[in-house]
Write a protein that holds these residues in place. Structure first.
Motif, short mmCIF file in Angstrom:
data_model
loop_
_atom_site.label_atom_id
_atom_site.label_comp_id
_atom_site.label_asym_id
_atom_site.label_seq_id
_atom_site.Cartn_x
_atom_site.Cartn_y
_atom_site.Cartn_z
N ILE A 285 0.85 -1.19 0.00
CA ILE A 285 0.00 0.00 0.00
C ILE A 285 0.89 1.24 0.00
O ILE A 285 1.82 1.35 0.81
CB ILE A 285 -0.92 0.03 1.24
N PHE A 286 0.59 2.16 -0.92
CA PHE A 286 1.36 3.41 -0.93
C PHE A 286 0.86 4.31 0.20
O PHE A 286 -0.35 4.58 0.33
CB PHE A 286 1.20 4.15 -2.25
N CYS A 287 1.81 4.79 1.01
CA CYS A 287 1.51 5.68 2.14
C CYS A 287 2.45 6.87 2.13
O CYS A 287 3.60 6.78 1.70
CB CYS A 287 1.69 4.96 3.48
N ARG A 288 1.94 7.95 2.64
CA ARG A 288 2.76 9.16 2.79
C ARG A 288 2.42 9.81 4.12
O ARG A 288 1.25 10.11 4.39
CB ARG A 288 2.50 10.14 1.64
N VAL A 289 3.41 10.02 4.96
CA VAL A 289 3.23 10.67 6.26
C VAL A 289 4.13 11.89 6.31
O VAL A 289 5.33 11.80 6.03
CB VAL A 289 3.57 9.71 7.42
N ALA A 290 3.55 13.05 6.64
CA ALA A 290 4.33 14.28 6.70
C ALA A 290 3.62 15.28 7.59
O ALA A 290 2.40 15.21 7.80
CB ALA A 290 4.52 14.88 5.30
N GLY A 291 4.39 16.24 8.11
CA GLY A 291 3.79 17.31 8.90
C GLY A 291 3.97 17.12 10.39
O GLY A 291 4.50 16.11 10.87
N VAL A 292 3.53 18.13 11.13
CA VAL A 292 3.63 18.11 12.60
C VAL A 292 2.30 18.52 13.19
O VAL A 292 1.56 19.33 12.63
CB VAL A 292 4.74 19.06 13.09
N PHE B 124 -2.85 7.96 1.85
CA PHE B 124 -2.49 6.67 1.26
C PHE B 124 -3.45 6.36 0.12
O PHE B 124 -4.51 6.97 -0.01
CB PHE B 124 -2.53 5.55 2.32
N ASP B 125 -3.05 5.40 -0.70
CA ASP B 125 -3.90 4.91 -1.79
C ASP B 125 -4.65 3.68 -1.31
O ASP B 125 -4.03 2.72 -0.82
CB ASP B 125 -3.06 4.54 -3.02
N PHE B 126 -5.96 3.71 -1.44
CA PHE B 126 -6.73 2.52 -1.12
C PHE B 126 -6.27 1.34 -1.98
O PHE B 126 -5.69 1.52 -3.06
CB PHE B 126 -8.22 2.76 -1.37
N GLY C 107 -4.26 4.05 -7.35
CA GLY C 107 -2.96 4.72 -7.31
C GLY C 107 -1.78 3.78 -7.42
O GLY C 107 -1.70 2.93 -8.32
N ASP C 108 -0.86 3.90 -6.47
CA ASP C 108 0.36 3.09 -6.48
C ASP C 108 0.26 1.90 -5.52
O ASP C 108 1.25 1.22 -5.29
CB ASP C 108 1.57 3.96 -6.11
N SER C 109 -0.92 1.67 -4.96
CA SER C 109 -1.12 0.46 -4.15
C SER C 109 -1.37 -0.73 -5.07
O SER C 109 -1.64 -0.58 -6.26
CB SER C 109 -2.31 0.65 -3.20
N ASP C 110 -1.29 -1.93 -4.50
CA ASP C 110 -1.57 -3.13 -5.28
C ASP C 110 -2.98 -3.06 -5.86
O ASP C 110 -3.91 -2.52 -5.25
CB ASP C 110 -1.45 -4.37 -4.40
N GLY D 133 -2.30 -1.81 -14.05
CA GLY D 133 -3.50 -2.48 -14.53
C GLY D 133 -4.77 -2.05 -13.84
O GLY D 133 -5.74 -2.81 -13.74
N GLY D 134 -4.79 -0.79 -13.38
CA GLY D 134 -5.92 -0.32 -12.58
C GLY D 134 -7.24 -0.25 -13.31
O GLY D 134 -8.30 -0.41 -12.70
N VAL D 135 -7.23 0.01 -14.62
CA VAL D 135 -8.49 0.12 -15.35
C VAL D 135 -9.24 -1.20 -15.31
O VAL D 135 -10.47 -1.24 -15.17
CB VAL D 135 -8.25 0.58 -16.80
N ALA D 136 -8.52 -2.31 -15.40
CA ALA D 136 -9.16 -3.62 -15.37
C ALA D 136 -9.83 -3.89 -14.03
O ALA D 136 -10.82 -4.65 -13.97
CB ALA D 136 -8.12 -4.71 -15.67
#
Length: 308
Positions: free
Chosen positions: A25-32, A65-67, A71-74, A202-205
């Motif tokens: 799973i694509f995740c991004r954590v940033a900030g305070v 994150f991408d569900f 996106g860039d998740s499986d 292959g997200g469209v499929a």
């Protein structure tokens, strides 16, 4: 922030989901600051939040994150995607990052996931304290939802997979542009990038299977709509009133059914407020001013002063 920079600032993490398997799973954590969890919509990805992320990250520790399937998740092509599983994913990520309390921002598909999290909270089954909920345009009430024709066709069991093969960048761009206000139209370059993100892996499929959430909304209308109406935490609609699919009619219905919900009206804004007017959305969530002031949910006495 362009898409490659967005990817570079995050990571793919391995997450085990209790009812299925382990996925990246694509995740991004940033900030305070206090935690803020961002739940994106269909058919796009967490990159939707890039325009508002810098402002929010000055006030919050932001998890985006991408569900699964986006996106860039499986994007397992034969997987039985479910809103319930995506809610499990949110909880798994909260556990991974040791999050005990978070506000939530949900848009479209992500707002439906947020409604399931509200239902779990109501049942006492949520381990994380939800401090506030911000909802951006979504079909919160299934009877009022107006999905695009292409969505309805793609959701058909037989026709959907065949139609998915015929979806092109042009048809995708036309559909996405149709729900965004002409006053805030996306550039051709941004539309192309969103298309490439959808196509990634292959997200469209996978799209027809992801669209099962429309059936889930109907099957669980009482659970999810009731959870929204009964919730005893601060809830704010940050709403594009010019959205042809989930605009004024849903905002007004929420006002009638859940009068405690605060509605922030964004005039001349369509279905993607965070892409169309990111500064206004960041302000409404608290990115630039008092981030916790919006969490005070006591009703006013009519003069603007809070009742005590």
């Amino acid at each position: 922030m362009d898409y490659e920079d967005w990817l570079a600032s995050g990571e793919r993490v391995s997450v085990e989901l209790p009812a299925s398997d382990t996925f990246n799973i694509f995740c991004r954590v940033a900030g305070v600051g206090p935690w803020l969890t961002l739940l994106h919509g269909f058919p796009t990805s967490s990159w939707d939040w890039a325009p508002v992320a810098p402002a929010l990250e000055r006030r919050f520790r932001v998890l985006a994150f991408d569900f699964l399937g986006f996106g860039d998740s499986d994007k397992p092509p034969r997987h039985s995607y479910s809103i319930f599983e995506q809610a499990d994913l949110v909880e798994a990520l909260w556990s991974r990052f040791a999050i005990e309390k978070s506000a939530i921002v949900g848009h479209d598909y992500g707002a439906t996931v947020a409604q399931e999290l509200l239902a779990r909270r109501e049942e006492g089954g949520l381990s994380v304290e939800v401090s506030a909920l911000f909802l951006l345009n979504s079909g919160l009430y299934v009877s009022l939802a107006r999905p695009l024709l292409v969505q309805r066709l793609l959701a058909q069991p037989v026709m959907g997979p065949l139609l998915a093969r015929a979806v092109t960048e042009r048809t995708f761009a036309r559909s996405l542009s149709s729900v965004i206000s002409p006053a805030h139209a996306l550039s051709r370059e941004d539309l192309r990038t969103h298309w490439e993100v959808v196509r990634r892996g292959g997200g469209v499929a996978a799209t027809p299977r992801l669209l099962r959430y429309m059936d889930e909304r109907a099957e669980n209308a009482g659970r999810w709509e009731g959870a929204l109406e009964r919730a005893d935490l601060p809830i704010h609609l940050v709403w594009g009133m010019a959205d042809p699919r989930s605009g004024v009619h849903i905002a007004e219905h929420v006002r009638r059914r859940a009068p405690r919900v605060r509605v922030v009206e964004l005039q001349d804004v369509g279905h993607y407020p965070h892409l169309e007017v990111p500064e206004a959305v960041a302000d409404a969530i608290g990115g630039e001013a008092e981030p916790l002031a919006l969490y005070d949910h006591r009703p006013t006495d009519g003069s603007g002063e809070k009742k005590r």
